[in-house]
Design an enzyme around this catalytic site. Structure first.
Site: not given
Ligand code: GLU
Length: 456
Positions: A227-230, A234
């Site tokens: 996910s973009k939080r991993d 980014l």
């Protein structure tokens, strides 16, 4: 030009991440492979969660990676506007078509899409309520990647919320129709939505696009989708860190696709030639930060000298130490060429080359203790100073020869001079060859630094 029209349809609800970039890439590759059209469509109907900042990150990242769009925001096209927030009139028009066909009804302020088939009420244990099930034949999707997929949609669903906002499934399908999309290439996480979409396509009486659901990208460690939080998710971060976009693109190509042999580093033109949807893997891909770093290093090593210097310059222009490093272009160039074979990524450059650009560099205390604690370092430094005063510093081989001659004349080895010289000119025990450092730093700097260590 072929008739293929594909779209990348991000929702600007978060920063642009590896998964989005890979979906964009597979669409772009397919368009370029077939000579088709690559469309950028912004799915920004969810006003609460969208932001202009995220939108600019999408544009910036696609541009940086070199995925140019043929139709979309900023450049326009015959099927615009390309932001869903500006397409309200089109959704109203299509909603009328469904209404006229008797395929909608209102309930609780929302507009629902009506499935065709026999209806009966059942109690849903999971949701703890009575729901209306509709007997609808399964849709068979001939997915280009996953093969034959059967899905059943057996409940009516909302297409316009009570606040008047149309729902994702509805606008997504309307736009695919209105923009004449031929292939829907998107993440496998959308597979469960496809049955809804198929029912909508049928209701509008239009032919179905070809579907291709690409495998998920799994977290590097542990189960589940990245996910973009991993960490490392980014795209913007890679740009800031000075990764080469062509290396990142190459890495993304291999997340779910391969050329059919074990080649990994491939120019994008070769990928474009070989890429096809049936060649995409069904199994999920796993993110691998080391592999990406290695890919980046391979690309860095193979850059022609001038290309490396030009990109390093761009990178330094954004660093706090950039002005000092770039003060003398020629000198900067020489320093970068020393560093090119030694670094894995541009992000290492400021630390790796820092002492070239300032006299105020730090001396590693441990290295100092070790080097200054054995033999007669100050005698060696004094001898080096005498040598450098008159030596020809124009070639590495010449400098090496002079150092060897000096060492031999004292019955010592090259290493006895190297460690103390390295400490004096760089403050550390790692770096480019000492001869290269002497040549690039030049007589004046080398003498000053050797002198300071003698005095210190
Ligand atoms: N806006 C959707 C997303 O962000 C796109 C779905 C699709 O490609 O059909 O995942």
């Amino acid at each position: 030009m072929s008739q293929v029209r594909v779209r990348f349809a991000p929702s600007p609800t978060g920063f642009f991440h590896i998964g989005s970039a890979r979906t964009a890439l597979f669409n772009w590759l397919y368009a370029r492979h077939t000579g088709g059209t690559f469309i950028l469509r912004i799915e920004d109907t969810d006003k609460e969660r969208n932001s202009e900042e995220f939108l600019n990150v999408i544009y910036g990242s696609l541009n940086w990676l070199g995925m140019n769009w043929d139709e979309g925001p900023k450049i326009g096209g015959a099927f615009g506007p390309y932001r869903q927030s500006e397409r309200g009139h089109i959704y109203a028009e299509y909603l009328e078509k469904l209404k006229a066909a008797g395929r909608t009804y209102e309930k609780d302020g929302a507009i629902w899409f009506k499935l065709l088939g026999d209806r009966h009420e059942v109690f849903d244990e999971h949701r703890k309520k009575t729901v209306t099930k509709v007997k609808v034949a399964a849709s068979v999707i001939d997915d280009q990647i996953r093969g034959r997929v059967e899905r059943v949609e057996d409940e009516d669903f909302v297409i316009v919320r009570s606040d008047g906002n149309p729902v994702f499934h509805f606008v997504n399908v309307v736009d695919d129709i209105a923009m004449q999309i031929t292939h829907v290439i998107r993440g496998a996480d959308h597979l469960p939505n496809t049955s809804k979409h198929v029912e909508l396509f049928k209701a509008f009486g239009v032919p179905m696009p070809t579907f291709a659901h690409i495998p998920l990208i799994l977290k590097e460690n542990g189960p589940g989708k990245m996910s973009k939080r991993d960490q490392g998710a980014l795209i913007e971060e890679y740009q800031k860190r000075g990764f080469l976009p062509e290396a990142l693109m190459n890495f993304l190509c291999l997340l779910g696709w391969n050329p059919g042999d074990d080649r990994e580093k491939m120019p994008i033109v070769d990928v474009i030639r070989l890429f096809d949807l049936p060649g995409v893997n069904q199994s999920d891909a796993r993110f691998d930060a080391k592999k990406l770093a290695h890919m980046n290093m391979t690309y860095l090593l193979e850059l022609p000298a001038e290309g490396f210097v030009a990109r390093a310059k761009e990178f330094f222009q954004k660093q706090p130490t950039g002005a000092a490093a770039l003060a003398d272009e020629n000198y900067f160039r020489e320093v970068m060429l020393l560093a090119q074979p030694k670094i894995k990524g541009f992000e290492e450059l400021p630390a790796y080359t820092g002492y070239f650009f300032t006299e105020d560099f730090s001396i590693d205390a441990k290295v100092r203790e070790k080097v200054m604690g054995k033999g007669e370092p100050k005698v060696r430094l004094a001898e080096l100073i005498e040598l450098i005063k008159t030596a020809d510093l124009s070639s590495d081989a010449g400098i090496e020869e002079a150092l060897k001659t000096l060492a031999a004349s004292k019955g010592l080895g090259f290493g006895d001079y190297q460690s103390v010289a390295r400490l004096a000119v760089s403050g550390t025990n790692v770096g480019p060859s000492i001869t290269g450092m002497f040549r690039v730093l030049g007589r004046e700097r080398v003498l000053a630094r050797l002198g300071r260590l003698v005095a210190g």
